[in-house]
Design an enzyme around this catalytic site. Structure first.
Site, PDB file in Angstrom:
ATOM      1  N   TYR A 115      18.775   9.398   7.149  1.00  0.00           N
ATOM      2  CA  TYR A 115      19.785   8.451   8.924  1.00  0.00           C
ATOM      3  C   TYR A 115      19.216  10.169   9.428  1.00  0.00           C
ATOM      4  CZ  TYR A 115      23.976   8.831  11.272  1.00  0.00           C
ATOM      5  OH  TYR A 115      24.164   8.442  13.041  1.00  0.00           O
ATOM      6  N   THR A 169      20.346  11.850  11.191  1.00  0.00           N
ATOM      7  CA  THR A 169      20.581  13.382  11.902  1.00  0.00           C
ATOM      8  C   THR A 169      20.192  14.276   9.895  1.00  0.00           C
ATOM      9  OG1 THR A 169      22.819  13.086  10.752  1.00  0.00           O
ATOM     10  CG2 THR A 169      22.493  13.589  13.175  1.00  0.00           C
ATOM     11  N   LYS A 170      19.879  13.698   9.642  1.00  0.00           N
ATOM     12  CA  LYS A 170      19.222  13.974   7.691  1.00  0.00           C
ATOM     13  C   LYS A 170      17.829  15.157   8.027  1.00  0.00           C
ATOM     14  CE  LYS A 170      22.926  13.294   6.400  1.00  0.00           C
ATOM     15  NZ  LYS A 170      24.153  12.098   5.929  1.00  0.00           N
ATOM     16  N   THR A 171      17.896  15.632   6.739  1.00  0.00           N
ATOM     17  CA  THR A 171      16.649  17.059   6.206  1.00  0.00           C
ATOM     18  C   THR A 171      15.285  16.105   6.800  1.00  0.00           C
ATOM     19  OG1 THR A 171      16.947  16.557   4.340  1.00  0.00           O
ATOM     20  CG2 THR A 171      17.933  18.411   4.905  1.00  0.00           C
TER      21      THR A 171
END
Ligand code: PLP
Length: 381
Positions: free
Chosen positions: A177, A179-181
């Site tokens: 997604y 916003t993920k790392t």
């Protein structure tokens, strides 16, 4: 300053452009390469690329045979996706409180929630701190449970020879997604060592069709033939997303190192403040540092006050998480009471996540620090 600025640039744009110009847009060779590279990175036998971690969790439960009448243990301190997938397969999520330090599933409390219907557990590696794999698999073995790991925060994390996603769980779900790392905009990955779980997930991610889409369109002769073996889902990843994922995967180590450096700077700068700082990883264990979530302790202002001060300074924050037992669907469905989840209920009132994207500049990190310090020492913000 956005809360979770994606760390993407020209290399990603170039790779996606190349994928578009190749003429093959949906699941194809780039997705297959992305899967192989991801599996090799975490040490899994199989990686199955899908449209989200939610899809990966759903496919894992379906492939594991979880269904109506079954119960699945889920920590209350998580995103609703971890529990909703249990409802997708008609089973019942049983929420469990978390450990005060790590905010991860409390295995001792979980023992008390096991019944003769419990079939699986969905541990969440909160913020990217891996749960102890030995304790987790011991718990699962003792109670005869399958383990489907929610690793939406936990890439890359673990120890050199035991990264999250390469262990002995039934399956592990990762999120790409925005916003993920690491990100593909939207995307996810299921990893496993189990040939049958991987094979079922591959079939079910594409309508229950028994042949891969690439195979269908590139095979010479009889390319129109296929069979349908189950009413599957539509969860396959595009090659455009996979192209971006391959670039992000190649940068994942450096991006993690940058987040870890930011976490160290925060921890050093906040040591004397009335804050409960995030749990750190044991020696030798690598933390993904997806989130840097602090909890206020007897501070001169409350969580909403701190969010407000940061917001007025142009610094976006977030809250991870509103515990599931406080959200109306989950609360009303099972008649849950806040006092039955004392750690999560208390932590929720005090928690705030600060920006920790690898795209942050040193100046931005220092601005977060001075604003937080100003708010909590009364030094004027
Ligand atoms: C983001 C997140 C998910 C869902 O990931 P998607 O890829 O958006 O489906 C699941 N669990 C946790 C803990 C998350 O933070």
């Amino acid at each position: 300053m956005p809360f979770a600025q994606p760390d993407v640039g020209d290399a990603e744009a170039e790779a996606v452009g190349e994928a578009i110009r190749s003429g093959w847009l949906t699941t194809g060779r780039l997705t297959a390469q992305f899967e192989q590279e991801f599996a090799a990175t975490v040490g899994a036998t199989h990686a199955v690329a899908v449209t989200s971690a939610t899809a990966a969790l759903h496919l894992a439960l379906e492939a594991a045979g979880i269904g109506p009448g079954d119960e699945v243990l889920v920590p209350t301190w998580t995103f609703t996706a971890s529990a909703e997938v249990v409802r997708y397969v008609g089973a019942e999520p049983v929420l469990v409180d978390v450990e005060p330090d790590t905010l991860a599933l409390d295995l001792e409390r979980a023992v008390g929630r096991v019944t003769d219907r419990t079939r699986a557990v969905i541990p969440v590696h909160f913020a990217g701190l891996p749960m102890d794999p030995v304790a987790l698999s011991g718990f699962a073995r003792d109670h005869g449970l399958q383990v489907v790991e929610d690793a939406a925060h936990a890439f890359p994390a673990g120890t050199g020879d035991a990264l999250v996603g390469g262990g002995d769980s039934t399956a592990t779900a990762f999120s790409f997604y925005a916003t993920k790392t690491m990100t593909t905009g939207e995307g996810g990955m299921l990893t496993t060592h189990d040939d049958a779980i991987a094979a079922r997930a591959r079939v079910m991610r594409l309508h229950g069709i028994d042949r891969d889409v690439l195979d269908r369109y590139t095979r010479v002769g009889a390319s129109w033939q296929y069979d349908v073996v189950a009413p599957g889902f539509k969860y396959n990843l595009t090659d455009m997303a996979a192209a971006m994922g391959r670039v992000q995967l190649g940068r994942a180590h450096d991006m993690r190192a940058r987040r870890e450096a930011i976490s160290r700077r925060y921890t050093e700068a906040f040591a004397d403040l009335p804050l409960q700082l995030p749990a750190r990883a044991p020696d030798g264990v690598s933390h993904a540092w997806h989130l840097y979530s602090v909890r206020l302790l007897d501070a001169p202002l409350d969580r909403d006050g701190l969010v407000d001060v940061l917001g007025r300074a142009g610094i976006a924050t977030s809250v991870h998480f509103i515990p599931l037992h406080l959200l109306s669907y989950w609360r009303e469905r099972s008649g849950l009471r806040a006092e039955d989840f004392p750690v999560a209920t208390d932590s929720f009132a005090r928690v705030v996540s600060l920006p920790i994207s690898s795209a942050l500049t040193d100046d931005q990190v220092e601005r977060v620090i001075s604003t937080v310090r100003g708010a909590l020492t009364g030094a004027g913000a």
